[in-house]
Design a protein around this motif. Structure first.
Motif, short mmCIF file in Angstrom:
data_model
loop_
_atom_site.label_atom_id
_atom_site.label_comp_id
_atom_site.label_asym_id
_atom_site.label_seq_id
_atom_site.Cartn_x
_atom_site.Cartn_y
_atom_site.Cartn_z
N PHE A 208 0.83 -1.21 0.00
CA PHE A 208 0.00 0.00 0.00
C PHE A 208 0.87 1.26 0.00
N ARG A 209 2.05 1.16 0.55
CA ARG A 209 3.00 2.28 0.45
C ARG A 209 3.41 2.49 -1.01
N ASP A 210 3.63 1.37 -1.73
CA ASP A 210 4.00 1.46 -3.15
C ASP A 210 2.85 1.99 -3.99
N LEU A 211 1.62 1.61 -3.64
CA LEU A 211 0.46 2.14 -4.34
C LEU A 211 0.37 3.65 -4.16
N ALA A 212 0.52 4.11 -2.93
CA ALA A 212 0.38 5.53 -2.62
C ALA A 212 1.46 6.36 -3.30
N GLY A 276 -7.37 5.52 -8.11
CA GLY A 276 -6.16 5.11 -8.83
C GLY A 276 -5.01 4.77 -7.90
N ARG A 277 -4.86 5.57 -6.84
CA ARG A 277 -3.78 5.33 -5.88
C ARG A 277 -3.96 4.02 -5.11
N LEU A 278 -5.19 3.54 -5.06
CA LEU A 278 -5.47 2.30 -4.34
C LEU A 278 -5.57 1.10 -5.28
N GLY A 279 -5.28 1.32 -6.57
CA GLY A 279 -5.26 0.21 -7.51
C GLY A 279 -6.58 -0.13 -8.15
N PHE A 280 -7.57 0.74 -8.03
CA PHE A 280 -8.86 0.52 -8.67
C PHE A 280 -8.83 1.10 -10.08
N LEU A 281 -9.30 0.34 -11.07
CA LEU A 281 -9.28 0.79 -12.45
C LEU A 281 -10.33 1.85 -12.71
#
Length: 306
Positions: A208-212, A276-281
């Motif tokens: 989640f750090r990488d996503l952010a 987008g930052r949380l990986g949702f398309l």
């Protein structure tokens, strides 16, 4: 579900199950602090076996009893500080409480009010089982000053109290880190299944750090977490569920919602950017996911923020 796998989301839920009055508890912000002598009127007080979905610190100035964390039993004596995090099996029995303070908070509170990258500075919050520490009288006085201030602020009407408490919690965590972890190795560190749990929590936090930060835009699956530890997915799922009382998908959901709530604090980010930052398309997928787990839309949650 066996009682040992009973997961309770809040302190209020636990005390309901125990048949205790809890009018002194306010967890509306995801944080609460109370003195147990205000709650318990008859002794002994014995809890049901349970797994909390929240963090807790117990500051025992004057009390006696017993506390079970996972398969280990510890005495509760004056001058002791206990720390437990979500997932630990626990049970307690109080024989006498004269002066004891309990502080509880969930991960969303940590992310929103304390620091969005809380685990980088305080990695011990991810440790599965931490042995209680009996502080010196001088150390306990400092800790008592901090939690007493937090208690007063929590019961104030200041519009800034959550931010003030969040800052003071940082100070409290720094003192706990100083007193507990300068030359201290958490117990169970060599236990294989406990190490798997700790590594999973670290991998979850890192992802989640990488996503952010934009290093990735893809959500990890349960299989991906298994691959990171070179484990069969069924084995990882079994270990996480048996050791924490929560499935991997539940851990991922709780982490996603905690991160979402933290990002929604930033009014410069729109819902699409947060998705987008949380990986949702799609932003709609994120909104539906958030509403499923919180019963309100991201926009409605943001409106209620002060």
């Amino acid at each position: 579900m066996s009682t040992k796998n009973l997961v309770v989301k809040t302190l209020n839920e636990l005390y309901d199950l125990m048949g205790l009055s809890h009018s002194v508890i306010d967890q509306s912000s995801g944080f609460s602090i109370l003195y147990l002598q205000d709650l318990f009127k008859e002794y002994p007080v014995s809890s049901i076996p349970f797994r909390p979905n929240f963090f807790s610190f117990l500051f025992i100035k004057d009390a006696f009893g017993n506390y079970t964390i996972d398969d280990l039993n510890f005495p509760m004596v004056p001058g002791t500080v206990y720390f437990t995090n979500p997932g630990n099996f626990r049970r307690f029995e109080w024989h006498k409480v004269t002066d004891t303070c309990l502080l509880v908070f969930n991960e969303s509170y940590l992310k929103e009010q304390v620091h969005p990258d809380i685990y980088r500075e305080f990695s011990f919050l991810l440790t599965e089982t931490v042995e209680p520490r009996v502080l010196t009288p001088e150390q306990f006085v400092i800790i008592e000053e901090l939690y007493t201030f937090i208690y007063r602020e929590h019961h104030s009407h200041s519009p800034y109290k959550n931010k003030v408490i969040g800052s003071c919690v940082v100070t409290l965590l720094l003192k706990i880190k100083e007193y507990f972890f300068q030359d201290y190795n958490p117990i169970y560190e060599g236990n294989r299944s406990s190490q798997i749990v700790k590594t999973f929590k670290q991998n979850l936090e890192q992802h989640f750090r990488d996503l952010a930060s934009g290093k990735t835009d893809t959500q990890l699956r349960v299989q991906d977490y298994a691959d990171k530890q070179f484990l069969h997915v069924n084995y990882l799922s079994s270990v996480i569920t048996s050791k924490t009382g929560k499935s991997i998908t539940a851990w991922i959901a709780d982490k996603t919602i905690a991160e979402a709530k933290a990002l929604l604090q930033d009014k410069t980010l729109n819902i699409k950017e947060i998705a987008g930052r949380l990986g949702f398309l799609e932003a709609s997928h994120f909104s539906n996911y958030f509403k499923k787990h919180t019963s309100q839309s991201p926009a409605d949650y943001r409106k209620q923020l002060v």
